[in-house]
Design a protein around this motif. Structure first.
Motif, mmCIF file in Angstrom:
data_model
loop_
_atom_site.group_PDB
_atom_site.id
_atom_site.type_symbol
_atom_site.label_atom_id
_atom_site.label_comp_id
_atom_site.label_asym_id
_atom_site.label_seq_id
_atom_site.Cartn_x
_atom_site.Cartn_y
_atom_site.Cartn_z
ATOM 1 N N LEU A 94 11.315 13.398 -2.059
ATOM 2 C CA LEU A 94 10.815 12.224 -2.783
ATOM 3 C C LEU A 94 11.731 11.025 -1.856
ATOM 4 C CD1 LEU A 94 11.880 13.086 -6.312
ATOM 5 C CD2 LEU A 94 9.490 13.238 -5.413
ATOM 6 N N ASP A 95 10.808 9.836 -1.791
ATOM 7 C CA ASP A 95 11.618 8.797 -0.829
ATOM 8 C C ASP A 95 11.912 7.896 -2.157
ATOM 9 O OD1 ASP A 95 10.917 9.748 1.257
ATOM 10 O OD2 ASP A 95 9.055 8.772 1.727
ATOM 11 N N ILE A 96 12.999 7.227 -2.261
ATOM 12 C CA ILE A 96 13.649 6.455 -3.214
ATOM 13 C C ILE A 96 13.967 5.106 -2.772
ATOM 14 C CG2 ILE A 96 14.367 8.337 -4.668
ATOM 15 C CD1 ILE A 96 17.017 8.106 -3.741
ATOM 16 N N PHE A 97 13.713 4.022 -3.660
ATOM 17 C CA PHE A 97 13.851 2.641 -3.378
ATOM 18 C C PHE A 97 14.866 2.217 -4.573
ATOM 19 C CE2 PHE A 97 10.578 3.096 -0.892
ATOM 20 C CZ PHE A 97 10.422 2.166 0.387
ATOM 21 N N PRO A 98 16.035 1.444 -4.363
ATOM 22 C CA PRO A 98 16.501 1.006 -5.395
ATOM 23 C C PRO A 98 16.080 -0.170 -6.052
ATOM 24 C CG PRO A 98 17.337 0.166 -3.390
ATOM 25 C CD PRO A 98 16.507 1.029 -2.922
ATOM 26 N N ASP A 99 15.942 -0.246 -7.349
ATOM 27 C CA ASP A 99 15.200 -1.197 -8.192
ATOM 28 C C ASP A 99 16.356 -1.479 -9.522
ATOM 29 O OD1 ASP A 99 13.690 -3.313 -9.178
ATOM 30 O OD2 ASP A 99 12.002 -1.857 -9.719
ATOM 31 N N PRO A 100 17.517 -2.071 -9.356
ATOM 32 C CA PRO A 100 18.266 -2.111 -10.290
ATOM 33 C C PRO A 100 17.883 -2.875 -11.498
ATOM 34 C CG PRO A 100 19.263 -3.296 -8.570
ATOM 35 C CD PRO A 100 17.841 -2.455 -7.916
ATOM 36 N N GLN A 101 17.049 -4.058 -11.336
ATOM 37 C CA GLN A 101 16.628 -4.667 -12.488
ATOM 38 C C GLN A 101 15.134 -4.390 -12.832
ATOM 39 O OE1 GLN A 101 18.747 -7.072 -13.524
ATOM 40 N NE2 GLN A 101 20.233 -6.446 -11.715
ATOM 41 N N GLY A 102 14.441 -3.905 -12.178
ATOM 42 C CA GLY A 102 13.116 -3.337 -12.534
ATOM 43 C C GLY A 102 12.079 -4.535 -12.109
ATOM 44 N N GLY A 103 11.019 -3.896 -11.845
ATOM 45 C CA GLY A 103 9.783 -4.760 -11.598
ATOM 46 C C GLY A 103 9.825 -5.277 -10.187
ATOM 47 N N LEU A 104 10.532 -4.554 -9.272
ATOM 48 C CA LEU A 104 10.723 -5.206 -7.738
ATOM 49 C C LEU A 104 9.301 -5.015 -6.827
ATOM 50 C CD1 LEU A 104 12.506 -6.888 -6.052
ATOM 51 C CD2 LEU A 104 13.527 -4.635 -5.214
ATOM 52 N N TYR A 105 8.808 -3.977 -7.438
ATOM 53 C CA TYR A 105 7.625 -3.230 -6.467
ATOM 54 C C TYR A 105 6.562 -3.190 -7.235
ATOM 55 C CZ TYR A 105 11.742 -1.750 -4.305
ATOM 56 O OH TYR A 105 13.273 -1.797 -3.717
ATOM 57 N N THR A 106 6.206 -4.209 -8.115
ATOM 58 C CA THR A 106 4.892 -4.127 -8.811
ATOM 59 C C THR A 106 3.581 -4.856 -8.138
ATOM 60 O OG1 THR A 106 5.613 -5.980 -10.117
ATOM 61 C CG2 THR A 106 6.100 -3.889 -11.015
ATOM 62 N N LYS A 107 4.053 -5.739 -7.180
ATOM 63 C CA LYS A 107 3.038 -6.599 -6.608
ATOM 64 C C LYS A 107 3.003 -6.316 -4.981
ATOM 65 C CE LYS A 107 3.599 -10.228 -9.842
ATOM 66 N NZ LYS A 107 4.220 -11.592 -10.064
ATOM 67 N N PRO A 108 2.220 -5.294 -4.604
ATOM 68 C CA PRO A 108 2.625 -4.889 -3.094
ATOM 69 C C PRO A 108 1.594 -5.934 -2.272
ATOM 70 C CG PRO A 108 2.215 -2.870 -4.434
ATOM 71 C CD PRO A 108 2.146 -4.107 -5.372
ATOM 72 N N ILE A 109 1.863 -6.122 -1.112
ATOM 73 C CA ILE A 109 0.875 -7.283 -0.189
ATOM 74 C C ILE A 109 -0.107 -6.491 0.026
ATOM 75 C CG2 ILE A 109 0.959 -8.127 2.054
ATOM 76 C CD1 ILE A 109 4.104 -8.626 1.741
ATOM 77 N N VAL A 110 -0.179 -5.198 -0.025
ATOM 78 C CA VAL A 110 -1.543 -4.548 0.350
ATOM 79 C C VAL A 110 -2.558 -4.776 -0.646
ATOM 80 C CG1 VAL A 110 -0.949 -2.076 -0.416
ATOM 81 C CG2 VAL A 110 -2.788 -2.336 1.337
ATOM 82 N N ARG A 111 -1.919 -4.727 -2.056
ATOM 83 C CA ARG A 111 -2.831 -5.110 -3.095
ATOM 84 C C ARG A 111 -3.442 -6.711 -3.236
ATOM 85 N NH1 ARG A 111 -3.552 -1.415 -7.236
ATOM 86 N NH2 ARG A 111 -4.066 -3.316 -8.652
ATOM 87 N N ARG A 112 -2.582 -7.430 -2.776
ATOM 88 C CA ARG A 112 -2.673 -8.964 -2.987
ATOM 89 C C ARG A 112 -3.732 -8.989 -2.038
ATOM 90 N NH1 ARG A 112 1.881 -12.409 -0.613
ATOM 91 N NH2 ARG A 112 1.089 -11.764 1.241
ATOM 92 N N GLU A 113 -3.836 -8.588 -0.698
ATOM 93 C CA GLU A 113 -4.714 -8.938 0.619
ATOM 94 C C GLU A 113 -5.991 -8.267 0.262
ATOM 95 O OE1 GLU A 113 -2.885 -8.048 4.134
ATOM 96 O OE2 GLU A 113 -1.438 -9.823 4.089
ATOM 97 N N ALA A 114 -5.935 -7.142 -0.710
ATOM 98 C CA ALA A 114 -7.329 -6.294 -0.737
ATOM 99 C C ALA A 114 -7.921 -7.028 -2.215
ATOM 100 C CB ALA A 114 -7.122 -4.801 -1.180
ATOM 101 N N GLY A 115 -7.247 -8.265 -2.698
ATOM 102 C CA GLY A 115 -8.024 -8.926 -3.855
ATOM 103 C C GLY A 115 -7.394 -8.164 -5.208
#
Length: 382
Positions: A94-115
């Motif tokens: 498992l690859d893990i990223f810290p997110d102590p406040q929550g919600g840090l990774y909900t808006k990936p750039i790849v999704r934004r650029e894909a509309g």
């Protein structure tokens, strides 16, 4: 004369490899029962990036424009419980990223650029540690939070209590500076307090009594390494139904805060990837089992270390069907052999029937390098 020769052999072995000598001495008196096989005397198949799922076609088009190597993201794994049940997998990564406040990774750039809009996943909005491959570029996952992934593993374990111990490899990740410059989030740096929170989250999700920890191996007055090499790992009888956690990072910026104040991993949950000679050395990664790597791994296994290697790398073996690296990985005795292709069919899209599995039908086998003669692969799981 035969007894004298055996005694001499045991004495020579004891000087070089104390843990092995103990096994030989036990066999001299009476055959070891299968329950006395130690957890480092078996071999299992693991999956690489076990959580990974491919993105949608519109997102793949964005990946292709931004990343010349986007093709190496084209693989997907079954859910963790299905890997354990249907694919005979007994170790995950498992690859893990810290997110102590929550919600840090909900808006990936790849999704934004894909509309596309933000990810609608309540687990991503909660504080904790998130499981994904590459923030903003390759976020597809079957379980987006570490807590959720571990709860799935624990639930499967509860229903299959006689399984061999399951190593869980954790790769500590941070956001990509190039993506940060494009407006992506910046992950917190890995520090002592984050490491403490990580240990706590693992204990909560799995249960402290279901984890094999460094403190379970360390003997009074000895370093962790000395304890492992002199006294060995726990037996299967004491390890079935449990998990152990391994660090997939050698970099000092990750290891230093985890080891600070814990040079022998006192009170910690995760075994570090440590070079032999360090006080915390019990687990070693040698991902290339070919060439000189084969002998290196065999030596580490004989000495008593737990080792992880890789039977394939995306996607050379899947394209060629070549199994020489797989054969070397299995022959090395590495206890954890990692693959992207644990079942037939997964490599078909690349033009071959390549698959990395243990010989036979059992989910674990007696280690070809250090298992006692009495070991029987069909009896390792209950």
């Amino acid at each position: 004369m035969a007894l004298a020769a055996l005694s001499t052999a045991v004495a020579v072995l004891a000087a070089a490899h104390p843990a092995q000598a103990k096994t030989v001495q036990a066999e001299k008196g009476r055959p070891l029962k299968n329950g006395q096989v130690r957890l480092n005397q078996i071999q299992t198949i693991a999956t690489h990036n076990s959580y990974h799922r491919e993105l949608t076609d519109v997102e793949k088009a964005v990946q292709a424009k931004r990343d010349a190597n986007w093709w190496n993201l084209a693989y997907s794994h079954a859910s963790l419980p299905q890997q354990f049940s249907a694919q005979r997998v007994r170790s995950i990564e498992l690859d893990i990223f810290p997110d102590p406040q929550g919600g840090l990774y909900t808006k990936p750039i790849v999704r934004r650029e894909a509309g596309l809009g933000p990810i609608d996943d309540p687990d991503l909005r909660k504080p904790g540690f998130k499981v994904l491959h590459w923030a903003d570029h390759d976020y597809g996952t079957s379980c987006s939070s570490l807590s959720k992934c571990l709860r799935q593993a624990r639930a499967w374990s509860d229903a299959h209590k006689g399984h061999v111990p399951i190593p869980i490899l954790l790769e500590f990740k941070s956001t990509d500076p190039a993506m940060e410059k494009l407006g992506g989030p910046r992950s917190p740096r890995w520090d002592g307090p984050l490491m403490d929170r990580l240990d706590a989250e693992i204990r909560t999700a799995i249960g402290n009594d279901r984890i094999i920890k460094p403190d379970d191996l360390r003997r009074p007055g000895l370093t962790l390494e000395q304890s492992v090499l002199r006294h060995g790992w726990p037996t299967l009888a004491k390890s079935r139904g449990k998990f152990l956690f391994l660090m997939d990072n050698k970099a000092a910026d990750v290891q230093a805060p985890y080891l600070a104040g814990h040079p022998n991993l006192e009170g910690r949950v995760i075994f570090t990837d440590a070079a032999p000679g360090r006080p915390d050395a019990a687990f070693v990664e040698q991902n290339d089992p070919t060439g000189a790597g084969l002998q290196e791994i065999q030596d580490l296994v004989r000495r008593g270390y737990l080792v992880r290697t890789r039977s394939d790398v995306p996607f050379d073996q899947a394209r060629s069907g070549d199994t020489s690296r797989l054969k070397a990985a299995l022959a090395s005795g590495a206890q954890v052999v990692s693959t992207d292709f644990p079942v037939i069919g997964m490599a078909a899209r690349y033009g071959s029937d390549y698959v990395a599995q243990l010989p036979g039908d059992a989910p674990a086998r007696c280690n070809p390098v250090n298992a006692p003669r009495s070991c029987r692969s069909t009896r390792l799981e209950h």
